[in-house]
Design a protein around this motif. Sequence first.
Motif, short mmCIF file in Angstrom:
data_model
loop_
_atom_site.label_atom_id
_atom_site.label_comp_id
_atom_site.label_asym_id
_atom_site.label_seq_id
_atom_site.Cartn_x
_atom_site.Cartn_y
_atom_site.Cartn_z
N ARG A 1 0.84 -1.21 0.00
CA ARG A 1 0.00 0.00 0.00
C ARG A 1 0.86 1.25 0.00
NH1 ARG A 1 -2.03 3.60 3.81
NH2 ARG A 1 -3.92 4.65 3.13
N THR A 2 1.92 1.26 0.82
CA THR A 2 2.81 2.42 0.86
C THR A 2 3.44 2.66 -0.50
OG1 THR A 2 3.30 2.05 3.21
CG2 THR A 2 4.86 3.40 1.97
N ASP A 3 3.92 1.59 -1.13
CA ASP A 3 4.52 1.71 -2.46
C ASP A 3 3.51 2.22 -3.47
OD1 ASP A 3 6.51 1.10 -4.63
OD2 ASP A 3 4.98 -0.36 -5.17
N GLY A 4 2.26 1.77 -3.37
CA GLY A 4 1.22 2.23 -4.29
C GLY A 4 0.98 3.73 -4.18
N LEU A 5 0.95 4.25 -2.95
CA LEU A 5 0.76 5.68 -2.75
C LEU A 5 1.94 6.48 -3.29
CD1 LEU A 5 -0.73 5.57 0.86
CD2 LEU A 5 -1.90 6.45 -1.16
N ILE A 6 3.16 6.02 -3.00
CA ILE A 6 4.35 6.72 -3.48
C ILE A 6 4.42 6.68 -5.00
CG2 ILE A 6 6.88 6.70 -3.48
CD1 ILE A 6 5.53 7.68 -0.88
N ARG A 7 4.07 5.54 -5.57
CA ARG A 7 4.09 5.41 -7.03
C ARG A 7 3.10 6.37 -7.68
NH1 ARG A 7 3.35 -0.44 -9.86
NH2 ARG A 7 4.35 -0.99 -7.89
N SER A 8 1.93 6.51 -7.09
CA SER A 8 0.92 7.43 -7.64
C SER A 8 1.40 8.88 -7.59
CB SER A 8 -0.38 7.28 -6.86
OG SER A 8 -0.93 6.00 -7.02
N ILE A 9 2.05 9.24 -6.49
CA ILE A 9 2.56 10.61 -6.37
C ILE A 9 3.63 10.89 -7.42
CG2 ILE A 9 3.79 12.24 -4.88
CD1 ILE A 9 2.45 10.87 -2.48
N THR A 10 4.55 9.94 -7.61
CA THR A 10 5.62 10.15 -8.59
C THR A 10 5.06 10.23 -10.00
OG1 THR A 10 6.05 7.76 -8.68
CG2 THR A 10 7.38 9.05 -7.15
N LEU A 11 3.98 9.49 -10.27
CA LEU A 11 3.35 9.59 -11.58
C LEU A 11 2.77 10.98 -11.81
CD1 LEU A 11 1.47 6.16 -11.93
CD2 LEU A 11 3.32 7.01 -13.38
N LYS A 12 2.13 11.54 -10.77
CA LYS A 12 1.59 12.89 -10.89
C LYS A 12 2.70 13.92 -11.07
CE LYS A 12 -2.88 12.44 -8.62
NZ LYS A 12 -3.83 12.98 -7.62
N LEU A 13 3.88 13.61 -10.55
CA LEU A 13 5.02 14.52 -10.72
C LEU A 13 5.76 14.24 -12.02
CD1 LEU A 13 6.43 14.46 -7.07
CD2 LEU A 13 5.06 16.25 -8.14
N SER A 14 5.21 13.32 -12.83
CA SER A 14 5.77 12.97 -14.16
C SER A 14 7.20 12.46 -14.06
CB SER A 14 5.71 14.18 -15.11
OG SER A 14 4.37 14.60 -15.28
N ALA A 15 7.53 11.76 -12.99
CA ALA A 15 8.87 11.19 -12.82
C ALA A 15 8.93 9.83 -13.52
CB ALA A 15 9.20 11.04 -11.35
N PRO A 16 10.00 9.54 -14.25
CA PRO A 16 10.13 8.23 -14.90
C PRO A 16 10.10 7.11 -13.85
CG PRO A 16 11.79 9.77 -15.71
CD PRO A 16 11.15 10.42 -14.52
N GLN A 17 9.52 5.98 -14.20
CA GLN A 17 9.45 4.87 -13.27
C GLN A 17 10.84 4.38 -12.87
OE1 GLN A 17 7.13 0.59 -12.72
NE2 GLN A 17 7.49 1.34 -14.78
N ARG A 18 11.81 4.59 -13.74
CA ARG A 18 13.18 4.14 -13.47
C ARG A 18 13.75 4.81 -12.22
NH1 ARG A 18 17.21 1.64 -16.61
NH2 ARG A 18 19.33 2.17 -15.98
N VAL A 19 13.32 6.06 -11.94
CA VAL A 19 13.80 6.78 -10.76
C VAL A 19 13.43 6.01 -9.50
CG1 VAL A 19 13.51 8.87 -9.37
CG2 VAL A 19 13.74 9.04 -11.86
N ARG A 20 12.18 5.59 -9.41
CA ARG A 20 11.72 4.83 -8.25
C ARG A 20 12.40 3.47 -8.17
NH1 ARG A 20 7.92 1.32 -9.31
NH2 ARG A 20 7.10 0.00 -7.65
N LEU A 21 12.51 2.79 -9.30
CA LEU A 21 13.09 1.44 -9.30
C LEU A 21 14.56 1.45 -8.88
CD1 LEU A 21 11.45 0.03 -12.56
CD2 LEU A 21 10.74 -0.33 -10.20
N LEU A 22 15.31 2.41 -9.37
CA LEU A 22 16.73 2.49 -9.01
C LEU A 22 16.91 2.88 -7.54
CD1 LEU A 22 18.40 4.12 -12.16
CD2 LEU A 22 18.53 1.74 -11.38
N ALA A 23 16.02 3.74 -7.04
CA ALA A 23 16.09 4.12 -5.62
C ALA A 23 15.82 2.90 -4.74
CB ALA A 23 15.09 5.23 -5.31
N TYR A 24 14.82 2.11 -5.12
CA TYR A 24 14.51 0.90 -4.36
C TYR A 24 15.67 -0.10 -4.43
CZ TYR A 24 9.59 2.12 -3.53
OH TYR A 24 8.42 2.71 -3.09
N ALA A 25 16.27 -0.21 -5.61
CA ALA A 25 17.40 -1.13 -5.77
C ALA A 25 18.57 -0.70 -4.88
CB ALA A 25 17.85 -1.16 -7.23
N LYS A 26 18.83 0.59 -4.87
CA LYS A 26 19.94 1.12 -4.06
C LYS A 26 19.76 0.82 -2.58
CE LYS A 26 21.99 5.62 -2.86
NZ LYS A 26 21.93 7.08 -3.16
N TYR A 27 18.59 1.13 -2.06
CA TYR A 27 18.38 0.95 -0.62
C TYR A 27 18.11 -0.51 -0.25
CZ TYR A 27 18.69 5.91 0.09
OH TYR A 27 19.18 7.20 0.15
#
Length: 522
Positions: free
Chosen positions: A419-445
Motif C-alpha cells: 500500500r505504501t509503495d502504491g501511494l508513493i508510485r501514484s505521487i511520482t506519476l503525478k510529478l511525471s517522474a520516470p518509473q526508473r527513478v523509483r526502481l533504481l532508488a529501491y534497488a539502491k536501498y
Amino acid sequence: MEILRKFKFPARSKSPLFVFTIAGVAITAVTSSSAVSVFRDSTSIHNPNKIATAVEGVVRSSRAIYAITVTVADYKYSLRRVTADSDEYLQRLTEVHSRSAKRILKLCESNKGFYVKAGQFVATLKLVPKEYSSALSSLQDQAVPCNFQDIKHVLTSNLGLNLSEISIYCSSASCYIKGLSGSSSKGAIPWIEAEHEVGYNDHVVPFKISCKDFIQEAKNSERIATNFKHNKMITVPTVFWEFTTAQVLTMQFCKGFKVDDVEALKRTNLSPGKVAKVLVEVFAEMIFVHGFIHGDPHPGNILVSPGGKNGFSLVLLDHGNCKTLDEGFRQDFCRLWEALILLDSTKIQELGTRFGVGQYAKFFPVLFTGRTSESKSGLGKGMSIQERQKLKQELKLLRLEDVTTFMGSLPPDFLTVLRTDGLIRSITLKLSAPQRVRLLAYAKYAVYGLGYNTTSEPDFVEKSMISKSVMLVSYIRLRLILELMELFQGVKKLKHTICTFYGRVVDGITRSVKVSSVASIV
C-alpha cells in the motif's frame, strides 16, 4: 465481479468504479461479518457497547451497498444507447463521473474510518478520472468543523491552562495542536486539528491507526526524526512534550504545500522530478533500511516546504499509523528487490515460497516493476507488445479465488509495504517522474538494507566508513550488472535491426535484378 462482467462500461469509466466496487464489496463483507459476530456475542443486555458497534457496522455496510449499487446503475443507464465516440457520450460520461465522485465522497465522509483512507488512496491514483481525484482529494487535508466547546474542554482539562494562555504559548512556539482523540470530527481552527477515529473495530486492520493515543504518535514522530536527523531534505515537526498528553499532541507548525501540487512547484521554481527523487529515496530508506515506515503517505501528509540551502525540504506529517517491519521480512524484501531488478526468476520463486504465495510469485515483477520475469525490456521501460499479450492470456486464466488466495497468503508486512509503495508510485506519476527513478532508488536501498542490522546498528548514517563503503560497492556492482544486461539486450536489438535492414536491402536488390533481367529479355 459478476456484476462488472455484465455491465459493458467504457474503459475510462471502469477504473474508479472497479476500485470502489471491489473495495466496497470487501469492506461490506468484512463489516457485515463483524457485525453478525458481534451480535452473536451481544445477546446479553450487559453488552451495550458491542450492540452499538454491531448496529454501526450494519449502517455502514448499508450505506456502502446503496452507494455502489446506485453508482453502477448510474453508469449503466446514463451511457446506454449513446455512441461511444460522440460528443453527447463524452458529456454524459463527464456528468456521471462527477455525480459518482460526489456520491463516493459523501460515503467516505459518512462512514469515516477505513472509507476515508480508501478515498485518500484513490485520490492519489493517476488512472482514475479527474472528477474522482479532484473530489476525493478533499479527504486529504480539509477539516470538518466541530464543536469549539469540546475542543476548549479537552485543551483546558489536559493542559491545565485557560485558552488565552494556550494561545499565547502557541504563538510564541509556532505550533499546532491535535485534540479530541477518538472523536469522529476534525477541528477547523488554524492551529488546532482534531484527530478523527480511523477503523471502528479490530477487523479493519490495514488502515487502522496503530497507536493507542497521541503519546505513541509523538514517539513515532521522534523515531522518524532520529532516523533522518542527518538528512537535510527531510523535516519532521518537533514535539512540544510540555503541551502533549494522551488526548492532545502539540507540535511545531510547518508551512508548505502538498507534494503532488505541480502548479505550486512550478510557481516556486522547484523541479517536480527532483522532489519525486527525494520522496522515493526517503521511503525506500524507511522500508529497506530502517524497517520503520510511515503507513499513510498520501499527499496531505507530505508537504513541500520551499527554502533552505537545498531549495526545499519534505515535511512528514501525521505519524499515527507507523509500522515496524519484522526483521526477517525486511531482509527478505531486500533480497526480493535485488532479484526483481536483475530478473532472477529462480530467486523470485524461492522468496515467493517463503512469503507464502507459491506459484503466484511470478507476478511479483509485474506488480512492482511493470515487467515480467522473462522481459527483454530495460528497467522502467515497461513490456513489449508480445509480453503484454502473453501476460493478458495468463491473467485471463486467473479466477477471483486465485486473487483472493494470493492476497490472503501475503504476510501483513507485505500488504503494508504494498500500500505504501502504491501511494508513493501514484505521487511520482503525478510529478511525471520516470518509473526508473523509483526502481533504481529501491534497488539502491535494498542493497544497503542487506548490509544493515536494525538491532545492532540504530543509526544508518553513522555506520563506520568501511561498512558504508562495502554497501556502496555492492550497489555499484548491482548497477554494473544491470547496465551490462541492458547493453546486451540493446546489442541484440541492434543486431536484429541491422539484419532486418540488410535482408530488406538484399531483397530489394534481388527484385531489381529480376526486373532488369525480364526487361532485357523482353
